[in-house]
Design an enzyme around this catalytic site. Structure first.
Site, short mmCIF file in Angstrom:
data_model
loop_
_atom_site.label_atom_id
_atom_site.label_comp_id
_atom_site.label_asym_id
_atom_site.label_seq_id
_atom_site.Cartn_x
_atom_site.Cartn_y
_atom_site.Cartn_z
N GLU A 33 -90.67 -36.61 -79.67
CA GLU A 33 -91.16 -35.40 -78.98
C GLU A 33 -92.72 -35.25 -79.30
O GLU A 33 -93.44 -34.18 -79.14
CB GLU A 33 -90.51 -34.34 -79.46
CG GLU A 33 -88.94 -34.27 -78.77
CD GLU A 33 -88.31 -33.28 -79.54
OE1 GLU A 33 -88.04 -32.19 -78.81
OE2 GLU A 33 -87.58 -33.51 -80.51
N SER A 81 -84.25 -33.03 -77.29
CA SER A 81 -84.70 -33.59 -76.15
C SER A 81 -83.46 -34.45 -75.32
O SER A 81 -83.89 -34.99 -74.28
CB SER A 81 -85.82 -34.38 -76.20
OG SER A 81 -87.10 -33.85 -76.54
N TYR A 132 -87.87 -33.70 -68.89
CA TYR A 132 -89.11 -34.14 -68.72
C TYR A 132 -89.72 -34.88 -67.69
O TYR A 132 -91.01 -34.94 -67.34
CB TYR A 132 -89.30 -35.27 -70.22
CG TYR A 132 -89.28 -34.26 -71.47
CD1 TYR A 132 -89.98 -32.97 -71.88
CD2 TYR A 132 -88.18 -34.68 -72.28
CE1 TYR A 132 -89.66 -32.24 -72.91
CE2 TYR A 132 -87.84 -33.96 -73.49
CZ TYR A 132 -88.65 -32.77 -73.85
OH TYR A 132 -88.38 -32.06 -74.79
N ARG A 164 -85.23 -20.89 -82.40
CA ARG A 164 -84.80 -20.54 -80.92
C ARG A 164 -83.02 -20.96 -81.19
O ARG A 164 -82.79 -22.05 -81.53
CB ARG A 164 -85.32 -21.51 -80.13
CG ARG A 164 -85.12 -20.89 -78.42
CD ARG A 164 -85.53 -21.70 -77.40
NE ARG A 164 -84.60 -22.81 -77.47
CZ ARG A 164 -85.02 -24.11 -77.07
NH1 ARG A 164 -86.38 -24.48 -76.92
NH2 ARG A 164 -84.26 -25.02 -77.11
N ASP A 215 -79.80 -21.37 -79.45
CA ASP A 215 -79.36 -21.94 -78.02
C ASP A 215 -77.74 -21.76 -78.07
O ASP A 215 -76.97 -22.20 -78.75
CB ASP A 215 -79.46 -23.12 -77.58
CG ASP A 215 -81.00 -23.62 -77.47
OD1 ASP A 215 -81.80 -22.71 -77.66
OD2 ASP A 215 -81.61 -24.61 -77.38
N GLU A 264 -76.91 -25.02 -80.69
CA GLU A 264 -77.74 -25.54 -81.63
C GLU A 264 -78.81 -24.46 -81.95
O GLU A 264 -79.29 -23.38 -81.01
CB GLU A 264 -78.27 -27.03 -81.16
CG GLU A 264 -79.13 -26.68 -79.97
CD GLU A 264 -80.00 -27.89 -79.54
OE1 GLU A 264 -80.16 -28.57 -80.64
OE2 GLU A 264 -80.54 -28.15 -78.57
N ASN A 301 -83.15 -24.55 -82.88
CA ASN A 301 -84.27 -25.20 -82.82
C ASN A 301 -85.50 -24.47 -83.76
O ASN A 301 -86.04 -23.51 -83.41
CB ASN A 301 -84.80 -25.47 -81.37
CG ASN A 301 -84.03 -26.51 -80.41
OD1 ASN A 301 -84.03 -27.44 -80.85
ND2 ASN A 301 -83.21 -25.74 -79.78
N GLY A 304 -90.31 -25.63 -78.60
CA GLY A 304 -91.41 -25.90 -77.76
C GLY A 304 -92.26 -24.55 -77.81
O GLY A 304 -91.78 -23.48 -77.78
#
Ligand SMILES: Nc1ncnc2c1ncn2[C@@H]1O[C@H](COP(=O)(O)OP(=O)(O)O)[C@@H](O)[C@H]1O
Ligand SMILES: [Mg+2]
Length: 380
Positions: A31, A199, A272, A312, A314, A328, A330, A334
């Site tokens: 990433e 990702s 992406y 974050r 999810d 999950e 994070n 991002g």
């Protein structure tokens, strides 16, 4: 720049009264490129009336480079990594002659993925006794390992999707038995994913037993532990969580955001490679009750995994049953100007710039707290 010049550069920084924030970007993960974009936004939005920015790039070989903030100012949406700029050495000895910490007050790691948000960099910064933004070693490592995170979340009584996990050794010895267990316990379709990745790298939606072996083989390219999960028809709902500025108070949770991939699932391609790969909605179009319920799960997940600073969270919202599942966390999500984490805060009344200031303040407050902890036995 040689070492003396580098010392001089770092020393000049110490004469300024502003809080010196080292923005770490790049990193040795898949990433890397996302980080270049996240860091470009962070650099542009840090409040320069309070902070002096020291950009430090980590190239793909793992070398740290002191970059020039003026040179980066004109960079576009993605920061360059000037690989011939001065190399920064991070000694574990905070009082060493070349101590990196002499030139900065706090490090802001704006990097994603293994070796960046999994506790490795965080551990290095702990050894160097430098304040840093975000989760500590424990939450970073647990957040990166989807399987350990799920065990703790399950233990806290929060809902997770049924899964089976397999380590490489067991797979090599007994793949047929694993496949049989998956067929019996989970059925198809199922999801196969490396435990420590991001990702959607190595993530496969497996339609039937025939495709299972190939998916496992690919997933094992990226990790030595693989998760196999029951596939659910899910809406993908996420929340931005921020540590409470009042120490000990429950973390703050944003409004929900939703990601609706236009692909079969939110794959690497849809994230992406295809600019129309997903539709992002903030706030998510869920009922007020679902919003409250999701926020509560996100808050409890943040606390359960001992997160600090930001994360974050999810979730999946089952389209058929309306049931939420934790997917999950994070720990360094991002951070581009269009990323979900800052956007969800913007929609909840916290601007990007204010968010960065709060994160730096939280980092400094934790550092001060930790410095008061004795490392030795104190006799009564
Ligand atoms: N159990 C599941 N059921 C349905 N979709 C899933 C499941 N697990 C993963 N996915 C899909 O795969 C994507 C990537 O999986 P995720 O576990 O979030 O890994 P990553 O860390 O790579 O984002 C998810 O955003 C979702 O689209
Ligand atoms: Mg994900």
């Amino acid at each position: 720049m040689n070492q003396e010049q580098r010392d001089a550069t770092l020393n000049i920084m110490t004469t300024s009264k502003k809080i010196r924030v080292a923005v770490l970007y790049g990193g040795r993960s898949g990433e890397h490129e996302v980080s270049l974009r996240s860091a470009a936004s962070v650099l542009r939005n840090l409040d320069t009336s309070r902070f002096e920015i020291v950009p430090i790039a980590i190239d793909k070989q793992g070398k740290w480079h002191l970059n020039d903030v003026e040179l980066l100012a004109s960079a576009g949406a993605s920061l360059p990594v000037f690989e011939n700029s001065a190399e920064v050495v991070l000694p574990a000895n905070p009082n060493g002659k070349l101590a990196f910490s002499q030139g900065i007050d706090v490090v802001f790691p704006v990097m994603h993925g293994p070796l960046c948000e999994d506790g490795a960099v965080q551990g290095l910064l702990e050894l160097a006794e430098i304040a840093y933004v975000g989760c500590g070693v424990l939450a970073s490592a647990v957040g990166m390992d989807k399987e350990v995170a799920k065990r703790l979340i399950r233990d806290a009584g929060l809902p997770i999707v049924p899964y089976v996990s397999v380590k490489l050794g067991e797979w090599e010895r007994n793949s047929a038995q694993v496949a049989e267990r998956v067929g019996k316990e989970l059925g198809y379709p199922c999801f196969v994913k490396p435990a420590n990745m991001g990702s959607s790298v190595g993530v496969h939606k497996v339609a039937d037993a025939l495709k299972f072996m190939a998916a496992m083989k690919d997933a094992f390219k990226y990790d030595t532990k693989i998760l196999i999960e029951k596939a659910i028809q899910a809406r993908e709902v996420e929340f931005a969580v921020l540590e409470n500025p009042v120490y000990g108070e429950p973390p703050l949770v944003s409004v929900a955001g939703e990601i609706a991939p236009t692909h079969e699932f939110y794959s690497y391609e849809s994230k992406y490679l295809d600019e129309n790969g997903a539709v992002l909605m903030i706030p998510a179009k869920i009922s007020p009750e679902q919003m409250k319920q999701g926020q509560e799960i996100a808050r409890r997940a943040f606390e359960t995994l001992e997160c600090e600073g930001l994360s974050r969270v999810d979730l999946f919202l089952d389209k058929n049953t309306g049931q939420f599942y934790f997917n999950e966390v994070n720990t360094l999500p991002g951070f581009t100007s269009i990323s979900m984490y800052p956007k969800m805060w913007e929609a909840s009344g916290v601007s990007y710039s204010e968010l960065l200031s709060r994160l730096v303040d939280l980092a400094l407050a934790r550092h001060t707290r930790k410095q008061k902890i004795s490392r030795e036995y104190i006799a009564d």
